[in-house]
Enzyme design. Structure first.
Site, PDB file in Angstrom:
ATOM      1  N   TYR A 147       0.846  -1.212   0.000  1.00 12.63           N
ATOM      2  CA  TYR A 147       0.000   0.000   0.000  1.00 12.63           C
ATOM      3  C   TYR A 147       0.875   1.254   0.000  1.00 12.63           C
ATOM      4  CZ  TYR A 147      -3.803   3.147   1.479  1.00 12.63           C
ATOM      5  OH  TYR A 147      -4.741   4.158   1.563  1.00 12.63           O
ATOM      6  N   TYR A 206      -4.563  -3.776  19.738  1.00  9.90           N
ATOM      7  CA  TYR A 206      -3.294  -4.379  19.315  1.00  9.90           C
ATOM      8  C   TYR A 206      -2.140  -3.675  20.021  1.00  9.90           C
ATOM      9  CZ  TYR A 206      -6.305  -6.135  15.532  1.00  9.90           C
ATOM     10  OH  TYR A 206      -7.319  -6.716  14.814  1.00  9.90           O
ATOM     11  N   THR A 212      -0.713   5.972  18.375  1.00 11.08           N
ATOM     12  CA  THR A 212      -1.723   7.019  18.187  1.00 11.08           C
ATOM     13  C   THR A 212      -2.217   7.090  16.743  1.00 11.08           C
ATOM     14  OG1 THR A 212      -0.183   8.793  17.595  1.00 11.08           O
ATOM     15  CG2 THR A 212      -0.588   8.436  19.953  1.00 11.08           C
TER      16      THR A 212
END
Ligand code: UDP
Length: 315
Positions: A147, A206, A212
């Site tokens: 990606y 996770y 953040t």
């Protein structure tokens, strides 16, 4: 007078479909092309009777031409980590071939062009917040590289078409966006937490949840796209909400908004998961007069009905 015609690649996706609504409201006629790999025709269902709207299921990794258009909005690409890791080759193809073909359409018709890029261009950033001038810290061969590198290549190709072929291009770097029409099982943190909270399942955080993200509500994000589309800025512009949350805080907001009693369960952090992400939006503020209006809690409340409905439809 015939309205200006906008082509939206990936218009059946979460963001693409909201963009279509905004473009129709702006007075465009809209043609969507999407291969429905991760997009859903149901996201466009409400537009099916609008004479200014058209949908064609096709794969932009092959050359395509839907006739003259005035604006190309290139939004096709799997966008959630679960989706792009499952469809890694397709993601690289749409970032390269798909972007090439979308740019060729813009070049052929002298259309303006805007591409959806991503904060993933910054990788696991060593600067916080991220300014557009930061070149990023991307693992070029890690699991997310399908990606990240596809989008970085898309940006390079877009700038090349601007420089060599004088195509009138724009690049938006999108930070985490959420809202109605997100697919419940696309693995992203907001739909995952909302689904889990509404079904009374544990919320899966996770790592230790200290990483953040900065969450932008979809209507704010799309307002940024529209403003950028009208500007003459060719270099990338960050569009995202600059209020940063830890993932653990995000989980707590979801529990508060849903009133859920779900527990939090910690799971391993995926490889190369960025530790922080927060846009510096000085450029968008200055150039576009853009700034998000909806804070996370309000946006979650505005999305609640959609997620409740979608969760109840799950088996
Ligand atoms: N995440 C999480 N639990 C989940 C889904 C995601 O803790 O059920 C974390 C993920 O590890 C990442 C953040 O939430 O740190 C945002 O993940 P997402 O997949 O939404 O998008 P990303 O920003 O990583 O592209």
């Amino acid at each position: 007078m015939t309205p200006p015609r906008a082509l939206v690649t990936g218009g059946a996706g979460f963001l693409g479909s909201h963009l279509c609504d905004a473009l129709l409201a702006e007075g465009y006629s809209v043609i969507v092309v999407d291969n429905l790999l991760t997009g859903r025709a149901s996201n466009l269902h409400h537009l099916r009777n609008d004479p200014r709207f058209e949908f064609r299921q096709l794969d932009i990794n092959l050359p395509f031409d839907c006739g003259k258009v005035d604006y190309v909005f290139h939004f096709a690409c799997p966008a959630s980590p679960v989706d792009y890791m499952k469809h890694g080759i397709e993601t690289l193809k749409v970032g390269s071939l798909g972007t090439l073909h979308a740019l060729e359409v813009a070049r052929k018709y002298g259309a303006r062009y805007l591409i959806s890029s991503t904060s993933e261009c910054y990788g696991d950033p060593l600067e916080n917040p991220q300014k557009e001038t930061y070149w990023g810290n991307v693992n070029p061969i890690g699991p997310r590289s399908v990606y990240d590198e596809a989008k970085r290549f898309s940006e390079a190709l877009t700038m090349a078409y601007h420089r060599y072929h004088r195509v009138d291009t724009r690049i938006v770097r999108i930070f985490n966006t959420y809202g109605p029409r997100m697919q419940l099982n696309d693995g992203r943190v907001v739909p995952n937490f909302m689904k889990q909270a509404l079904r009374g399942e544990d919320l899966t955080v996770y790592g230790d949840g200290s990483q953040t993200r900065s969450f932008c509500y979809v209507s704010d994000e799309v307002d940024g796209f529209i403003r950028l589309s009208k500007s003459t800025e060719h270099l990338p512009v960050n569009i995202g909400n600059p209020t940063e949350f830890t993932i653990l805080e995000c989980a707590k907001r979801v529990l508060a908004v849903t009133g859920s009693k779900s527990a939090i369960r910690y799971q391993p952090l995926p490889q190369d998961d960025p530790k922080q992400r927060c846009p510096d939006i000085t450029k968008a503020r200055t150039l576009l007069g853009w700034e998000p209006k909806i804070d996370l809690e309000t946006g979650l409340r505005m999305s609640l009905e959609y997620f409740r409905q979608a969760s109840s439809e799950l088996a």
